[in-house]
Design a protein around this motif. Structure first.
Motif, PDB file in Angstrom:
ATOM      1  N   VAL A  80       0.847  -1.199   0.000  1.00  0.00           N
ATOM      2  CA  VAL A  80       0.000   0.000   0.000  1.00  0.00           C
ATOM      3  C   VAL A  80       0.880   1.246   0.000  1.00  0.00           C
ATOM      4  O   VAL A  80       1.869   1.322   0.730  1.00  0.00           O
ATOM      5  CB  VAL A  80      -0.931  -0.020   1.230  1.00  0.00           C
ATOM      6  N   GLU A  81       0.512   2.229  -0.800  1.00  0.00           N
ATOM      7  CA  GLU A  81       1.328   3.429  -0.954  1.00  0.00           C
ATOM      8  C   GLU A  81       1.222   4.362   0.249  1.00  0.00           C
ATOM      9  O   GLU A  81       0.219   4.362   0.967  1.00  0.00           O
ATOM     10  CB  GLU A  81       0.920   4.180  -2.217  1.00  0.00           C
ATOM     11  N   GLY A  82       2.275   5.130   0.455  1.00  0.00           N
ATOM     12  CA  GLY A  82       2.270   6.170   1.463  1.00  0.00           C
ATOM     13  C   GLY A  82       2.631   5.672   2.851  1.00  0.00           C
ATOM     14  O   GLY A  82       2.872   4.484   3.075  1.00  0.00           O
ATOM     15  N   ALA A  83       2.674   6.644   3.786  1.00  0.00           N
ATOM     16  CA  ALA A  83       2.956   6.311   5.182  1.00  0.00           C
ATOM     17  C   ALA A  83       1.751   5.598   5.783  1.00  0.00           C
ATOM     18  O   ALA A  83       0.607   5.917   5.456  1.00  0.00           O
ATOM     19  CB  ALA A  83       3.253   7.589   5.953  1.00  0.00           C
ATOM     20  N   ILE A  84       2.001   4.625   6.628  1.00  0.00           N
ATOM     21  CA  ILE A  84       0.908   3.911   7.291  1.00  0.00           C
ATOM     22  C   ILE A  84       1.138   3.907   8.797  1.00  0.00           C
ATOM     23  O   ILE A  84       2.261   4.060   9.273  1.00  0.00           O
ATOM     24  CB  ILE A  84       0.741   2.472   6.779  1.00  0.00           C
ATOM     25  N   SER A  85       0.069   3.710   9.513  1.00  0.00           N
ATOM     26  CA  SER A  85       0.145   3.638  10.966  1.00  0.00           C
ATOM     27  C   SER A  85       0.379   2.192  11.397  1.00  0.00           C
ATOM     28  O   SER A  85      -0.223   1.270  10.821  1.00  0.00           O
ATOM     29  CB  SER A  85      -1.176   4.139  11.566  1.00  0.00           C
ATOM     30  N   PRO A  86       1.191   1.953  12.422  1.00  0.00           N
ATOM     31  CA  PRO A  86       1.345   0.581  12.942  1.00  0.00           C
ATOM     32  C   PRO A  86       0.023   0.024  13.459  1.00  0.00           C
ATOM     33  O   PRO A  86      -0.155  -1.185  13.531  1.00  0.00           O
ATOM     34  CB  PRO A  86       2.346   0.727  14.088  1.00  0.00           C
ATOM     35  N   HIS A  87      -0.927   0.921  13.764  1.00  0.00           N
ATOM     36  CA  HIS A  87      -2.228   0.496  14.286  1.00  0.00           C
ATOM     37  C   HIS A  87      -3.308   0.505  13.210  1.00  0.00           C
ATOM     38  O   HIS A  87      -4.491   0.350  13.512  1.00  0.00           O
ATOM     39  CB  HIS A  87      -2.638   1.389  15.456  1.00  0.00           C
ATOM     40  N   GLY A  88      -2.904   0.690  11.939  1.00  0.00           N
ATOM     41  CA  GLY A  88      -3.861   0.698  10.846  1.00  0.00           C
ATOM     42  C   GLY A  88      -4.312  -0.704  10.469  1.00  0.00           C
ATOM     43  O   GLY A  88      -3.923  -1.705  11.096  1.00  0.00           O
ATOM     44  N   HIS A  89      -5.121  -0.761   9.433  1.00  0.00           N
ATOM     45  CA  HIS A  89      -5.627  -2.052   8.945  1.00  0.00           C
ATOM     46  C   HIS A  89      -6.146  -1.836   7.524  1.00  0.00           C
ATOM     47  O   HIS A  89      -6.553  -0.736   7.164  1.00  0.00           O
ATOM     48  CB  HIS A  89      -6.767  -2.552   9.833  1.00  0.00           C
ATOM     49  N   CYS A  90      -6.131  -2.893   6.706  1.00  0.00           N
ATOM     50  CA  CYS A  90      -6.730  -2.812   5.374  1.00  0.00           C
ATOM     51  C   CYS A  90      -7.162  -4.204   4.933  1.00  0.00           C
ATOM     52  O   CYS A  90      -6.891  -5.208   5.607  1.00  0.00           O
ATOM     53  CB  CYS A  90      -5.765  -2.186   4.368  1.00  0.00           C
ATOM     54  N   ALA A  91      -7.836  -4.256   3.771  1.00  0.00           N
ATOM     55  CA  ALA A  91      -8.372  -5.511   3.253  1.00  0.00           C
ATOM     56  C   ALA A  91      -7.274  -6.494   2.855  1.00  0.00           C
ATOM     57  O   ALA A  91      -7.531  -7.685   2.717  1.00  0.00           O
ATOM     58  CB  ALA A  91      -9.270  -5.230   2.048  1.00  0.00           C
ATOM     59  N   ALA A  92      -6.043  -6.009   2.706  1.00  0.00           N
ATOM     60  CA  ALA A  92      -4.941  -6.886   2.309  1.00  0.00           C
ATOM     61  C   ALA A  92      -4.187  -7.460   3.504  1.00  0.00           C
ATOM     62  O   ALA A  92      -3.144  -8.099   3.330  1.00  0.00           O
ATOM     63  CB  ALA A  92      -3.978  -6.117   1.408  1.00  0.00           C
ATOM     64  N   PHE A  93      -4.710  -7.254   4.706  1.00  0.00           N
ATOM     65  CA  PHE A  93      -4.034  -7.761   5.902  1.00  0.00           C
ATOM     66  C   PHE A  93      -3.708  -9.247   5.744  1.00  0.00           C
ATOM     67  O   PHE A  93      -4.565 -10.055   5.365  1.00  0.00           O
ATOM     68  CB  PHE A  93      -4.905  -7.569   7.146  1.00  0.00           C
ATOM     69  N   THR A  94      -2.479  -9.578   6.037  1.00  0.00           N
ATOM     70  CA  THR A  94      -2.010 -10.979   5.996  1.00  0.00           C
ATOM     71  C   THR A  94      -1.195 -11.214   7.263  1.00  0.00           C
ATOM     72  O   THR A  94      -0.174 -10.563   7.472  1.00  0.00           O
ATOM     73  CB  THR A  94      -1.114 -11.229   4.766  1.00  0.00           C
ATOM     74  N   PRO A  95      -1.649 -12.110   8.143  1.00  0.00           N
ATOM     75  CA  PRO A  95      -0.919 -12.303   9.398  1.00  0.00           C
ATOM     76  C   PRO A  95       0.519 -12.770   9.160  1.00  0.00           C
ATOM     77  O   PRO A  95       0.799 -13.466   8.191  1.00  0.00           O
ATOM     78  CB  PRO A  95      -1.724 -13.375  10.127  1.00  0.00           C
ATOM     79  N   ARG A  96       1.377 -12.338  10.062  1.00  0.00           N
ATOM     80  CA  ARG A  96       2.771 -12.812   9.996  1.00  0.00           C
ATOM     81  C   ARG A  96       2.790 -14.324  10.213  1.00  0.00           C
ATOM     82  O   ARG A  96       1.975 -14.853  10.958  1.00  0.00           O
ATOM     83  CB  ARG A  96       3.602 -12.140  11.089  1.00  0.00           C
ATOM     84  N   ALA A  97       3.749 -14.967   9.598  1.00  0.00           N
ATOM     85  CA  ALA A  97       3.846 -16.430   9.729  1.00  0.00           C
ATOM     86  C   ALA A  97       4.264 -16.813  11.137  1.00  0.00           C
ATOM     87  O   ALA A  97       4.879 -16.073  11.835  1.00  0.00           O
ATOM     88  CB  ALA A  97       4.845 -16.975   8.726  1.00  0.00           C
TER      89      ALA A  97
END
Ligand code: SF4
Length: 97
Positions: A80-97
């Motif tokens: 995702v483009e631009g700065a993001i928040s560590p507390h953000g979320h989006c439809a592309a969320f993929t949990p860490r392995a």
């Protein structure tokens, strides 16, 4: 030589794929594309929000999260483009392995 495999991908190319394939397929396509050739997705395209409302599914829990290079710098995302928040979320969320 196949010209399509060597030409860098453009933002227009990525957006065209996003519209044609839907967000899920576009995310899968971007995840499989080499980093150097990627154009990132717009925040609106993946319904990004600066503060997620699902516990345990913040950006810093996602495998696409890129921590800031400096302690006071902005975080970013592989998809995702631009700065993001560590507390953000989006439809592309993929949990860490
Ligand atoms: S939740 Fe979305 S914006 Fe956040 S790190 Fe994952 S893919 Fe990037």
């Amino acid at each position: 030589m196949d010209d399509r495999t060597t030409r860098p991908l453009t933002r227009r190319h990525a957006l065209r794929h996003t519209a044609a394939l839907g967000v899920g397929a576009a995310v899968a396509w971007l995840a499989a594309t080499p980093v150097a050739a990627q154009a990132k997705l717009a925040k609106d395209a993946v319904k990004y929000v600066d503060k997620g409302d699902v516990p345990g599914k913040d950006c810093d829990d996602c495998r696409h999260y890129l921590a800031p290079a400096k302690a006071d710098g902005p975080a970013s995302c592989r998809l995702v483009e631009g700065a993001i928040s560590p507390h953000g979320h989006c439809a592309a969320f993929t949990p860490r392995a």
